[in-house]
Design a protein around this motif. Sequence first.
Motif, PDB file in Angstrom:
ATOM      1  N   TYR A 108       0.874  -1.175   0.000  1.00  0.00           N
ATOM      2  CA  TYR A 108       0.000   0.000   0.000  1.00  0.00           C
ATOM      3  C   TYR A 108       0.908   1.221   0.000  1.00  0.00           C
ATOM      4  O   TYR A 108       1.800   1.342   0.843  1.00  0.00           O
ATOM      5  CB  TYR A 108      -0.904  -0.009   1.238  1.00  0.00           C
ATOM      6  N   GLU A 109       0.694   2.124  -0.962  1.00  0.00           N
ATOM      7  CA  GLU A 109       1.624   3.236  -1.169  1.00  0.00           C
ATOM      8  C   GLU A 109       1.029   4.599  -0.822  1.00  0.00           C
ATOM      9  O   GLU A 109       1.409   5.617  -1.390  1.00  0.00           O
ATOM     10  CB  GLU A 109       2.135   3.234  -2.618  1.00  0.00           C
ATOM     11  N   GLY A 110       0.073   4.634   0.108  1.00  0.00           N
ATOM     12  CA  GLY A 110      -0.357   5.919   0.650  1.00  0.00           C
ATOM     13  C   GLY A 110      -1.528   6.592  -0.035  1.00  0.00           C
ATOM     14  O   GLY A 110      -1.782   7.778   0.188  1.00  0.00           O
ATOM     15  N   GLY A 111      -2.284   5.849  -0.861  1.00  0.00           N
ATOM     16  CA  GLY A 111      -3.348   6.468  -1.642  1.00  0.00           C
ATOM     17  C   GLY A 111      -4.534   6.984  -0.856  1.00  0.00           C
ATOM     18  O   GLY A 111      -5.314   7.791  -1.374  1.00  0.00           O
ATOM     19  N   ASN A 112      -4.695   6.569   0.385  1.00  0.00           N
ATOM     20  CA  ASN A 112      -5.837   7.037   1.176  1.00  0.00           C
ATOM     21  C   ASN A 112      -5.651   8.456   1.705  1.00  0.00           C
ATOM     22  O   ASN A 112      -6.618   9.085   2.138  1.00  0.00           O
ATOM     23  CB  ASN A 112      -6.081   6.109   2.365  1.00  0.00           C
ATOM     24  N   GLU A 113      -4.432   8.936   1.693  1.00  0.00           N
ATOM     25  CA  GLU A 113      -4.156  10.256   2.262  1.00  0.00           C
ATOM     26  C   GLU A 113      -4.251  11.349   1.196  1.00  0.00           C
ATOM     27  O   GLU A 113      -4.067  11.100   0.006  1.00  0.00           O
ATOM     28  CB  GLU A 113      -2.757  10.281   2.877  1.00  0.00           C
ATOM     29  N   LEU A 114      -4.500  12.562   1.662  1.00  0.00           N
ATOM     30  CA  LEU A 114      -4.408  13.742   0.804  1.00  0.00           C
ATOM     31  C   LEU A 114      -3.124  14.463   1.189  1.00  0.00           C
ATOM     32  O   LEU A 114      -3.081  15.243   2.138  1.00  0.00           O
ATOM     33  CB  LEU A 114      -5.621  14.655   0.988  1.00  0.00           C
ATOM     34  N   GLY A 142      -3.986   8.644  -5.797  1.00  0.00           N
ATOM     35  CA  GLY A 142      -4.610   8.613  -4.479  1.00  0.00           C
ATOM     36  C   GLY A 142      -6.011   9.202  -4.504  1.00  0.00           C
ATOM     37  O   GLY A 142      -6.858   8.802  -5.301  1.00  0.00           O
ATOM     38  N   ARG A 143      -6.267  10.181  -3.674  1.00  0.00           N
ATOM     39  CA  ARG A 143      -7.599  10.801  -3.636  1.00  0.00           C
ATOM     40  C   ARG A 143      -7.905  11.628  -4.878  1.00  0.00           C
ATOM     41  O   ARG A 143      -9.051  11.973  -5.128  1.00  0.00           O
ATOM     42  CB  ARG A 143      -7.727  11.682  -2.397  1.00  0.00           C
ATOM     43  N   GLY A 144      -6.874  11.966  -5.642  1.00  0.00           N
ATOM     44  CA  GLY A 144      -7.099  12.508  -6.974  1.00  0.00           C
ATOM     45  C   GLY A 144      -7.487  13.961  -7.069  1.00  0.00           C
ATOM     46  O   GLY A 144      -8.176  14.356  -8.007  1.00  0.00           O
ATOM     47  N   LEU A 145      -7.012  14.797  -6.148  1.00  0.00           N
ATOM     48  CA  LEU A 145      -7.376  16.217  -6.221  1.00  0.00           C
ATOM     49  C   LEU A 145      -6.925  16.872  -7.529  1.00  0.00           C
ATOM     50  O   LEU A 145      -7.717  17.579  -8.168  1.00  0.00           O
ATOM     51  CB  LEU A 145      -6.828  16.964  -5.004  1.00  0.00           C
ATOM     52  N   PRO A 146      -5.670  16.686  -7.986  1.00  0.00           N
ATOM     53  CA  PRO A 146      -5.297  17.270  -9.285  1.00  0.00           C
ATOM     54  C   PRO A 146      -6.150  16.731 -10.441  1.00  0.00           C
ATOM     55  O   PRO A 146      -6.477  17.479 -11.366  1.00  0.00           O
ATOM     56  CB  PRO A 146      -3.826  16.871  -9.441  1.00  0.00           C
ATOM     57  N   SER A 147      -6.538  15.468 -10.378  1.00  0.00           N
ATOM     58  CA  SER A 147      -7.414  14.909 -11.416  1.00  0.00           C
ATOM     59  C   SER A 147      -8.790  15.548 -11.384  1.00  0.00           C
ATOM     60  O   SER A 147      -9.393  15.826 -12.433  1.00  0.00           O
ATOM     61  CB  SER A 147      -7.548  13.392 -11.243  1.00  0.00           C
ATOM     62  N   LEU A 148      -9.307  15.784 -10.187  1.00  0.00           N
ATOM     63  CA  LEU A 148     -10.591  16.474 -10.058  1.00  0.00           C
ATOM     64  C   LEU A 148     -10.521  17.850 -10.701  1.00  0.00           C
ATOM     65  O   LEU A 148     -11.438  18.264 -11.420  1.00  0.00           O
ATOM     66  CB  LEU A 148     -10.981  16.600  -8.583  1.00  0.00           C
ATOM     67  N   TRP A 149      -9.418  18.549 -10.430  1.00  0.00           N
ATOM     68  CA  TRP A 149      -9.262  19.870 -11.035  1.00  0.00           C
ATOM     69  C   TRP A 149      -9.227  19.764 -12.559  1.00  0.00           C
ATOM     70  O   TRP A 149      -9.872  20.558 -13.262  1.00  0.00           O
ATOM     71  CB  TRP A 149      -7.982  20.545 -10.530  1.00  0.00           C
TER      72      TRP A 149
END
Length: 290
Positions: A108-114, A142-149
Amino acid sequence: VIALAASVFASEVSYPLVRLWPPTCAVGIWRLTMAHDFKFDFGDDAARGAAEALPSAPSAPDAPRAGAVARVVEAREGCRPALESVVVEGETFQVSRAPQRLVEAGVYEGGNELWECSLDLARYLARTCGVRGRTVVELGCGRGLPSLWALRAGARVVACHDYNDTVLQEVTAPALKNEGNNFRLYAGPWGPALTTLLRRDFVDGFDVVLSAETTYRDDIARDLATTIADTLAKDGTALVATKRYYFGTGGGVRPFLRALPPALHADVVWSSEDGASNIRDILQLQWRPD
């Protein structure tokens, strides 16, 4: 206290430092619990960049690196995690909340965190970068904030990659759906197999390659550099948001830059030395003229 600490550390030799890295937003204080489990106490971040996790049932264990292969992942119906608001340059995005887990190499490489570098990258994109009509990939989303943007900003399609299927299905995709369905999901380690899969679906490569908080170990910094070089279109731009040093794990800007092919030119386009975190940079990568 010293004797207690020594006994605890002696009983915790199975927890290498790499599982505790990278640190998240403004404050990264190690907390030693009575159960001898190491966690990060993320503190109170003003921007709520690192949200407190909501209690939830644990997901099924993810496959270790040895058995991991690059693969397309389908969004799972019925996943409805709690959402929280994150403000980026005056715009509000809804990102999934997820239980905190220890980073464990190859599992697990930390994808649950922002992570704070994701916030840095989203803010930088909002101030400087246009993606309307362009193809975008976020490596290690991970949570994908840049993708959301990127979805909201009009990208033609966004490919979202994370090491873990469960992160993509339970954390990333539910939030992305709020911005439309113009995204694809890919899982697995960086490397030739992932490159082959992405170039199969995006023959000309990506106009924009994004990645944040993904150079925290020397080995994956090298793998990331190779994957970016193999998927970036000839007239494309890559943006990598990273801490300059990840102490104790060998990652950071220097090993990443060393792994880039000579044909890729890198510039530091943004830096932060706020004293509350490690020094953070955003690197811009473009192909040198022939």
